[in-house]
Write an enzyme that holds these catalytic residues in place. Structure first.
Site, PDB file in Angstrom:
ATOM      1  N   CYS A  88     -29.835  64.282 -27.702  1.00  0.00           N
ATOM      2  CA  CYS A  88     -31.072  64.693 -27.044  1.00  0.00           C
ATOM      3  C   CYS A  88     -30.675  65.428 -25.767  1.00  0.00           C
ATOM      4  O   CYS A  88     -30.065  64.854 -24.860  1.00  0.00           O
ATOM      5  CB  CYS A  88     -31.960  63.501 -26.711  1.00  0.00           C
ATOM      6  SG  CYS A  88     -33.371  63.959 -25.681  1.00  0.00           S
ATOM      7  N   CYS A 130     -31.951  63.849 -22.540  1.00  0.00           N
ATOM      8  CA  CYS A 130     -31.170  62.652 -22.168  1.00  0.00           C
ATOM      9  C   CYS A 130     -29.843  63.084 -21.545  1.00  0.00           C
ATOM     10  O   CYS A 130     -29.395  62.492 -20.563  1.00  0.00           O
ATOM     11  CB  CYS A 130     -30.908  61.766 -23.387  1.00  0.00           C
ATOM     12  SG  CYS A 130     -32.306  60.731 -23.863  1.00  0.00           S
ATOM     13  N   ASP A 133     -37.194  74.919 -15.616  1.00  0.00           N
ATOM     14  CA  ASP A 133     -37.118  75.298 -17.020  1.00  0.00           C
ATOM     15  C   ASP A 133     -36.111  76.434 -17.176  1.00  0.00           C
ATOM     16  O   ASP A 133     -36.075  77.363 -16.367  1.00  0.00           O
ATOM     17  CB  ASP A 133     -38.500  75.744 -17.512  1.00  0.00           C
ATOM     18  CG  ASP A 133     -38.587  75.794 -19.026  1.00  0.00           C
ATOM     19  OD1 ASP A 133     -39.299  74.960 -19.606  1.00  0.00           O
ATOM     20  OD2 ASP A 133     -37.928  76.682 -19.630  1.00  0.00           O
ATOM     21  N   HIS A 192     -35.478  57.641 -22.908  1.00  0.00           N
ATOM     22  CA  HIS A 192     -35.913  58.501 -24.006  1.00  0.00           C
ATOM     23  C   HIS A 192     -37.228  58.003 -24.596  1.00  0.00           C
ATOM     24  O   HIS A 192     -37.319  56.891 -25.101  1.00  0.00           O
ATOM     25  CB  HIS A 192     -34.848  58.544 -25.109  1.00  0.00           C
ATOM     26  CG  HIS A 192     -35.217  59.491 -26.214  1.00  0.00           C
ATOM     27  ND1 HIS A 192     -34.916  60.844 -26.172  1.00  0.00           N
ATOM     28  CD2 HIS A 192     -35.903  59.299 -27.360  1.00  0.00           C
ATOM     29  CE1 HIS A 192     -35.390  61.433 -27.255  1.00  0.00           C
ATOM     30  NE2 HIS A 192     -35.990  60.521 -27.993  1.00  0.00           N
ATOM     31  N   GLY A 252     -46.819  72.222 -30.489  1.00  0.00           N
ATOM     32  CA  GLY A 252     -45.765  73.181 -30.152  1.00  0.00           C
ATOM     33  C   GLY A 252     -44.601  72.576 -29.392  1.00  0.00           C
ATOM     34  O   GLY A 252     -43.821  73.302 -28.765  1.00  0.00           O
ATOM     35  N   HIS A 286     -38.324  64.894 -26.350  1.00  0.00           N
ATOM     36  CA  HIS A 286     -38.181  63.950 -25.235  1.00  0.00           C
ATOM     37  C   HIS A 286     -39.293  64.351 -24.274  1.00  0.00           C
ATOM     38  O   HIS A 286     -39.295  65.509 -23.801  1.00  0.00           O
ATOM     39  CB  HIS A 286     -36.780  64.102 -24.607  1.00  0.00           C
ATOM     40  CG  HIS A 286     -36.503  63.209 -23.432  1.00  0.00           C
ATOM     41  ND1 HIS A 286     -35.330  62.470 -23.322  1.00  0.00           N
ATOM     42  CD2 HIS A 286     -37.219  62.959 -22.303  1.00  0.00           C
ATOM     43  CE1 HIS A 286     -35.351  61.789 -22.169  1.00  0.00           C
ATOM     44  NE2 HIS A 286     -36.484  62.082 -21.536  1.00  0.00           N
ATOM     45  N   HIS A 307     -41.797  65.686 -21.765  1.00  0.00           N
ATOM     46  CA  HIS A 307     -41.611  66.474 -20.550  1.00  0.00           C
ATOM     47  C   HIS A 307     -42.958  67.035 -20.129  1.00  0.00           C
ATOM     48  O   HIS A 307     -43.750  67.484 -20.948  1.00  0.00           O
ATOM     49  CB  HIS A 307     -40.587  67.592 -20.748  1.00  0.00           C
ATOM     50  CG  HIS A 307     -40.764  68.368 -22.004  1.00  0.00           C
ATOM     51  ND1 HIS A 307     -40.384  67.886 -23.240  1.00  0.00           N
ATOM     52  CD2 HIS A 307     -41.289  69.599 -22.230  1.00  0.00           C
ATOM     53  CE1 HIS A 307     -40.665  68.784 -24.169  1.00  0.00           C
ATOM     54  NE2 HIS A 307     -41.224  69.832 -23.585  1.00  0.00           N
ATOM     55  N   HIS A 320     -44.687  69.934 -18.039  1.00  0.00           N
ATOM     56  CA  HIS A 320     -44.469  71.252 -17.450  1.00  0.00           C
ATOM     57  C   HIS A 320     -45.357  71.393 -16.214  1.00  0.00           C
ATOM     58  O   HIS A 320     -46.562  71.139 -16.286  1.00  0.00           O
ATOM     59  CB  HIS A 320     -44.883  72.367 -18.415  1.00  0.00           C
ATOM     60  CG  HIS A 320     -44.109  72.457 -19.693  1.00  0.00           C
ATOM     61  ND1 HIS A 320     -43.170  73.430 -19.926  1.00  0.00           N
ATOM     62  CD2 HIS A 320     -44.160  71.721 -20.828  1.00  0.00           C
ATOM     63  CE1 HIS A 320     -42.684  73.298 -21.152  1.00  0.00           C
ATOM     64  NE2 HIS A 320     -43.270  72.270 -21.720  1.00  0.00           N
TER      65      HIS A 320
HETATM   66  P1  5GP Z   1     -41.784  72.370 -25.192  1.00  0.00           P
HETATM   67  O1  5GP Z   1     -42.036  73.567 -26.035  1.00  0.00           O
HETATM   68  O2  5GP Z   1     -41.042  71.293 -25.949  1.00  0.00           O
HETATM   69  O3  5GP Z   1     -43.039  71.852 -24.527  1.00  0.00           O
HETATM   70  O4  5GP Z   1     -40.888  72.841 -23.983  1.00  0.00           O
HETATM   71  C1  5GP Z   1     -39.517  72.774 -23.964  1.00  0.00           C
HETATM   72  C2  5GP Z   1     -39.067  73.517 -22.731  1.00  0.00           C
HETATM   73  O5  5GP Z   1     -37.743  73.157 -22.431  1.00  0.00           O
HETATM   74  C3  5GP Z   1     -39.086  75.038 -22.911  1.00  0.00           C
HETATM   75  O6  5GP Z   1     -39.919  75.609 -21.912  1.00  0.00           O
HETATM   76  C4  5GP Z   1     -37.626  75.440 -22.762  1.00  0.00           C
HETATM   77  O7  5GP Z   1     -37.468  76.667 -22.091  1.00  0.00           O
HETATM   78  C5  5GP Z   1     -37.035  74.278 -21.989  1.00  0.00           C
HETATM   79  N1  5GP Z   1     -35.633  74.010 -22.261  1.00  0.00           N
HETATM   80  C6  5GP Z   1     -35.056  73.904 -23.485  1.00  0.00           C
HETATM   81  N2  5GP Z   1     -33.737  73.606 -23.375  1.00  0.00           N
HETATM   82  C7  5GP Z   1     -33.491  73.513 -22.046  1.00  0.00           C
HETATM   83  C8  5GP Z   1     -32.308  73.238 -21.292  1.00  0.00           C
HETATM   84  O8  5GP Z   1     -31.221  73.006 -21.830  1.00  0.00           O
HETATM   85  N3  5GP Z   1     -32.409  73.235 -19.934  1.00  0.00           N
HETATM   86  C9  5GP Z   1     -33.611  73.476 -19.308  1.00  0.00           C
HETATM   87  N4  5GP Z   1     -33.601  73.451 -17.978  1.00  0.00           N
HETATM   88  N5  5GP Z   1     -34.739  73.741 -19.984  1.00  0.00           N
HETATM   89  C10 5GP Z   1     -34.696  73.758 -21.337  1.00  0.00           C
HETATM   90 ZN    ZN Z   2     -33.958  61.992 -24.816  1.00  0.00          ZN
END
Ligand code: 5GP
Ligand code: ZN
Length: 116
Positions: free
Chosen positions: A4, A7, A30, A46, A93, A98, A100, A102
């Site tokens: 993950c 994580c 991000d 997690h 989407g 994990h 998060h 925004h």
């Molecule tokens: P989701 O679509 O799951 O709501 O958002 C995932 C977010 O995580 C995306 O905006 C993507 O740019 C960000 N993201 C994915 N991998 C990484 C990473 O390794 N580091 C950081 N800082 N952001 C990530």
């Molecule tokens: Zn995780």
């Protein structure tokens, strides 16, 4: 949780600039920002998605929102407003399994919600 990426970030196995940390959560930028401010808040433990939170996680989830609000003030985007977003599951989407939160702002945000 193995494999993950969030994580890994929380456990400092991937180098990331941490913008906020307390006992339970961390925040970082991000990697692919969609606005001038795009910060992610994650629990250190997690939890896959909002669908998986339990009663015991209520304080944790409230803390994430509170700290996002505090960050918005620190970054000076609170007056004009911002977006807080939890994508959840496939139709929501969510790409990283994990939880998060925004924090997105610093510009007027447009959105389009329509079935694909
Ligand atoms: P989701 O679509 O799951 O709501 O958002 C995932 C977010 O995580 C995306 O905006 C993507 O740019 C960000 N993201 C994915 N991998 C990484 C990473 O390794 N580091 C950081 N800082 N952001 C990530
Ligand atoms: Zn995780």
């Amino acid at each position: 949780m193995q494999d993950c990426i969030f994580c890994e970030i929380a456990n400092r196995r991937i180098e990331t600039e941490i913008l906020f940390e307390d006992d339970d959560i961390i925040a970082f930028s991000d990697i692919n920002p969609i606005a001038p401010v795009h910060v992610l808040f994650i629990p250190k433990k997690h939890i896959e998605s909002v669908s998986d939170i339990s009663k015991e996680d209520k304080m944790l989830m409230g803390n994430m929102i509170f700290q996002a609000k505090e960050m918005a003030v620190r970054l000076g985007i609170d007056k004009n407003g911002y977006k807080l977003l939890f994508r959840t599951g496939q139709d929501g989407g969510q790409e990283i399994p994990h939880i998060h939160l925004h924090l997105i702002g610093g510009a007027k945000l447009y959105e389009e919600i329509r079935p694909v």
